[in-house]
Each structure stands twice: as structure tokens, then as C-alpha cells.
Scaffold this motif. Structure first.
Motif, PDB file in Angstrom:
ATOM      1  N   GLY A 110       9.126   2.294  20.153  1.00  0.00           N
ATOM      2  CA  GLY A 110       7.675   2.265  20.025  1.00  0.00           C
ATOM      3  C   GLY A 110       7.008   1.609  21.216  1.00  0.00           C
ATOM      4  O   GLY A 110       7.652   1.290  22.210  1.00  0.00           O
ATOM      5  N   ASP A 111       5.704   1.387  21.084  1.00  0.00           N
ATOM      6  CA  ASP A 111       4.988   0.681  22.148  1.00  0.00           C
ATOM      7  C   ASP A 111       4.957  -0.818  21.819  1.00  0.00           C
ATOM      8  O   ASP A 111       5.595  -1.258  20.864  1.00  0.00           O
ATOM      9  N   ASP A 112       4.202  -1.583  22.585  1.00  0.00           N
ATOM     10  CA  ASP A 112       4.180  -3.039  22.412  1.00  0.00           C
ATOM     11  C   ASP A 112       3.684  -3.482  21.041  1.00  0.00           C
ATOM     12  O   ASP A 112       4.070  -4.538  20.549  1.00  0.00           O
ATOM     13  N   LYS A 113       2.814  -2.681  20.436  1.00  0.00           N
ATOM     14  CA  LYS A 113       2.228  -3.042  19.145  1.00  0.00           C
ATOM     15  C   LYS A 113       3.022  -2.512  17.958  1.00  0.00           C
ATOM     16  O   LYS A 113       2.771  -2.899  16.817  1.00  0.00           O
ATOM     17  N   SER A 114       3.970  -1.641  18.200  1.00  0.00           N
ATOM     18  CA  SER A 114       4.707  -0.993  17.115  1.00  0.00           C
ATOM     19  C   SER A 114       5.438  -1.963  16.189  1.00  0.00           C
ATOM     20  O   SER A 114       5.323  -1.838  14.969  1.00  0.00           O
ATOM     21  N   PRO A 115       6.208  -2.927  16.710  1.00  0.00           N
ATOM     22  CA  PRO A 115       6.947  -3.805  15.788  1.00  0.00           C
ATOM     23  C   PRO A 115       6.043  -4.538  14.799  1.00  0.00           C
ATOM     24  O   PRO A 115       6.339  -4.593  13.597  1.00  0.00           O
ATOM     25  N   LYS A 116       4.930  -5.063  15.289  1.00  0.00           N
ATOM     26  CA  LYS A 116       4.006  -5.779  14.417  1.00  0.00           C
ATOM     27  C   LYS A 116       3.383  -4.825  13.389  1.00  0.00           C
ATOM     28  O   LYS A 116       3.249  -5.162  12.211  1.00  0.00           O
ATOM     29  N   PHE A 117       3.000  -3.642  13.843  1.00  0.00           N
ATOM     30  CA  PHE A 117       2.412  -2.643  12.952  1.00  0.00           C
ATOM     31  C   PHE A 117       3.403  -2.224  11.870  1.00  0.00           C
ATOM     32  O   PHE A 117       3.070  -2.195  10.686  1.00  0.00           O
ATOM     33  N   ILE A 118       4.625  -1.901  12.283  1.00  0.00           N
ATOM     34  CA  ILE A 118       5.679  -1.490  11.335  1.00  0.00           C
ATOM     35  C   ILE A 118       5.925  -2.606  10.325  1.00  0.00           C
ATOM     36  O   ILE A 118       6.014  -2.356   9.120  1.00  0.00           O
ATOM     37  N   ASN A 119       6.030  -3.832  10.798  1.00  0.00           N
ATOM     38  CA  ASN A 119       6.245  -4.974   9.916  1.00  0.00           C
ATOM     39  C   ASN A 119       5.115  -5.094   8.886  1.00  0.00           C
ATOM     40  O   ASN A 119       5.362  -5.296   7.701  1.00  0.00           O
ATOM     41  N   GLY A 120       3.876  -4.955   9.347  1.00  0.00           N
ATOM     42  CA  GLY A 120       2.731  -5.087   8.454  1.00  0.00           C
ATOM     43  C   GLY A 120       2.718  -4.035   7.360  1.00  0.00           C
ATOM     44  O   GLY A 120       2.553  -4.357   6.174  1.00  0.00           O
ATOM     45  N   VAL A 121       2.901  -2.787   7.734  1.00  0.00           N
ATOM     46  CA  VAL A 121       2.866  -1.702   6.749  1.00  0.00           C
ATOM     47  C   VAL A 121       4.042  -1.817   5.784  1.00  0.00           C
ATOM     48  O   VAL A 121       3.874  -1.725   4.559  1.00  0.00           O
ATOM     49  N   LEU A 122       5.245  -2.031   6.324  1.00  0.00           N
ATOM     50  CA  LEU A 122       6.416  -2.106   5.450  1.00  0.00           C
ATOM     51  C   LEU A 122       6.383  -3.329   4.546  1.00  0.00           C
ATOM     52  O   LEU A 122       6.873  -3.271   3.410  1.00  0.00           O
ATOM     53  N   SER A 123       5.806  -4.423   5.003  1.00  0.00           N
ATOM     54  CA  SER A 123       5.669  -5.606   4.138  1.00  0.00           C
ATOM     55  C   SER A 123       4.765  -5.294   2.945  1.00  0.00           C
ATOM     56  O   SER A 123       5.035  -5.726   1.820  1.00  0.00           O
ATOM     57  N   LYS A 124       3.711  -4.531   3.180  1.00  0.00           N
ATOM     58  CA  LYS A 124       2.822  -4.120   2.079  1.00  0.00           C
ATOM     59  C   LYS A 124       3.544  -3.184   1.119  1.00  0.00           C
ATOM     60  O   LYS A 124       3.408  -3.302  -0.099  1.00  0.00           O
ATOM     61  N   VAL A 125       4.300  -2.242   1.658  1.00  0.00           N
ATOM     62  CA  VAL A 125       5.062  -1.315   0.824  1.00  0.00           C
ATOM     63  C   VAL A 125       6.076  -2.093  -0.016  1.00  0.00           C
ATOM     64  O   VAL A 125       6.214  -1.865  -1.223  1.00  0.00           O
ATOM     65  N   LYS A 126       6.771  -2.995   0.629  1.00  0.00           N
ATOM     66  CA  LYS A 126       7.780  -3.819  -0.057  1.00  0.00           C
ATOM     67  C   LYS A 126       7.139  -4.592  -1.208  1.00  0.00           C
ATOM     68  O   LYS A 126       7.663  -4.606  -2.329  1.00  0.00           O
ATOM     69  N   ALA A 127       6.009  -5.239  -0.950  1.00  0.00           N
ATOM     70  CA  ALA A 127       5.322  -6.030  -1.992  1.00  0.00           C
ATOM     71  C   ALA A 127       4.863  -5.110  -3.128  1.00  0.00           C
ATOM     72  O   ALA A 127       4.952  -5.482  -4.310  1.00  0.00           O
ATOM     73  N   ASP A 128       4.411  -3.920  -2.788  1.00  0.00           N
ATOM     74  CA  ASP A 128       3.939  -2.964  -3.788  1.00  0.00           C
ATOM     75  C   ASP A 128       5.084  -2.466  -4.680  1.00  0.00           C
ATOM     76  O   ASP A 128       4.881  -2.182  -5.856  1.00  0.00           O
ATOM     77  N   MET A 129       6.274  -2.368  -4.111  1.00  0.00           N
ATOM     78  CA  MET A 129       7.412  -1.839  -4.853  1.00  0.00           C
ATOM     79  C   MET A 129       8.070  -2.883  -5.765  1.00  0.00           C
ATOM     80  O   MET A 129       8.808  -2.527  -6.670  1.00  0.00           O
ATOM     81  N   GLN A 130       7.789  -4.154  -5.528  1.00  0.00           N
ATOM     82  CA  GLN A 130       8.444  -5.205  -6.319  1.00  0.00           C
ATOM     83  C   GLN A 130       7.684  -5.514  -7.580  1.00  0.00           C
ATOM     84  O   GLN A 130       6.591  -5.223  -7.814  1.00  0.00           O
TER      85      GLN A 130
END
Length: 130
Positions: A110-130
Motif C-alpha cells: 500500500g501507500d504510506d497511509k494504508s497501514p493506518k487505514f487498514i488497521n482502523g477499518v479492520l478494528s471496527k469490523v473486529k469490534a462489530d463481529m465480537q
């Protein structure tokens, strides 16, 4: 093939399918480039394609002021792979491992912002699934 490598190759295959509508088997063969066939790679690519609509709805639900179509192709497919692994794999891959792997793949592709973006979205998905 290590799981990390399989995820990277899956990303490359899904990118190719997304951009040029390549056949699944052709995309997998292309990214393997003569290397032996890998069951996990195939399972991830086929699974993401099979469940793409449901996965994309889940991604869209957790995007703020964005549509899934506006996401970078790399980021969109990293999210798809991780959510597929969260929800659909029969092998129990710990959610935190999937999250960490997605961030590492984002750092590579990804680009420079990708890791933070991926982390943010997946953290929300993870919280939603629990």
C-alpha cells in the motif's frame, strides 16, 4: 508456502482480477509464476470472490465518508482478504494475527497511509463481529 506469502500472492491475484477481470485460475497461475500450487492461496482467492458482495457490504458499513469503489485497489483487497479470514475460514486463524498480517501486507503493497487505514477499518469490523 508460508501464510504471509500466500496472503501476498492472494492480494496480487485479487488485484489482477479486480483491475482486468482475469479468470481466477489464470490470476493464481500468474502470481505463482511456476511455483508449486498452494492450497491456502487458492482457498483465500476463491473464498474472497465467492463472498465478495457480503465482504464489501461489511467494509462499506465501516467506511466513513468513502465508498468502497473509491478505495485504492490494494487497500480494498487487503480488507477483503482479512475479512474473509475473519469470517469464512474453517481453520481458526486468531483475529489479531489476521489483523497484524493485513497491516504488514499493507506496509509492503500500500501507500504510506494504508497501514493506518487498514488497521482502523479492520478494528471496527473486529469490534462489530465480537
Amino acid at each position: 508456502m508460508k501464510r504471509r506469502t500466500a496472503r501476498e500472492k492472494a492480494l496480487q491475484a485479487l488485484f489482477q482480477i479486480d483491475v482486468s477481470e482475469t479468470d481466477i485460475n489464470e490470476a493464481i497461475e500468474h502470481v505463482l509464476d511456476g511455483a508449486p500450487h498452494d492450497q491456502y492461496l487458492t482457498m483465500v482467492v476463491e473464498g474472497v470472490i465467492k463472498h465478495r458482495d457480503e465482504i464489501d457490504q461489511l467494509i462499506q458499513k465501516h467506511l466513513e465518508k468513502w465508498t468502497i469503489e473509491r478505495l485504492a485497489t490494494v487497500d480494498r483487497n487487503i480488507l477483503r482478504i482479512a475479512i474473509f479470514e475473519f469470517k469464512y475460514t474453517e481453520e481458526a486463524v486468531p483475529v489479531n494475527v489476521v489483523l497484524d498480517e493485513a497491516i504488514e501486507v499493507a506496509k509492503l503493497f500500500g501507500d504510506d497511509k494504508s497501514p493506518k487505514f487498514i488497521n482502523g477499518v479492520l478494528s471496527k469490523v473486529k469490534a462489530d463481529m465480537q
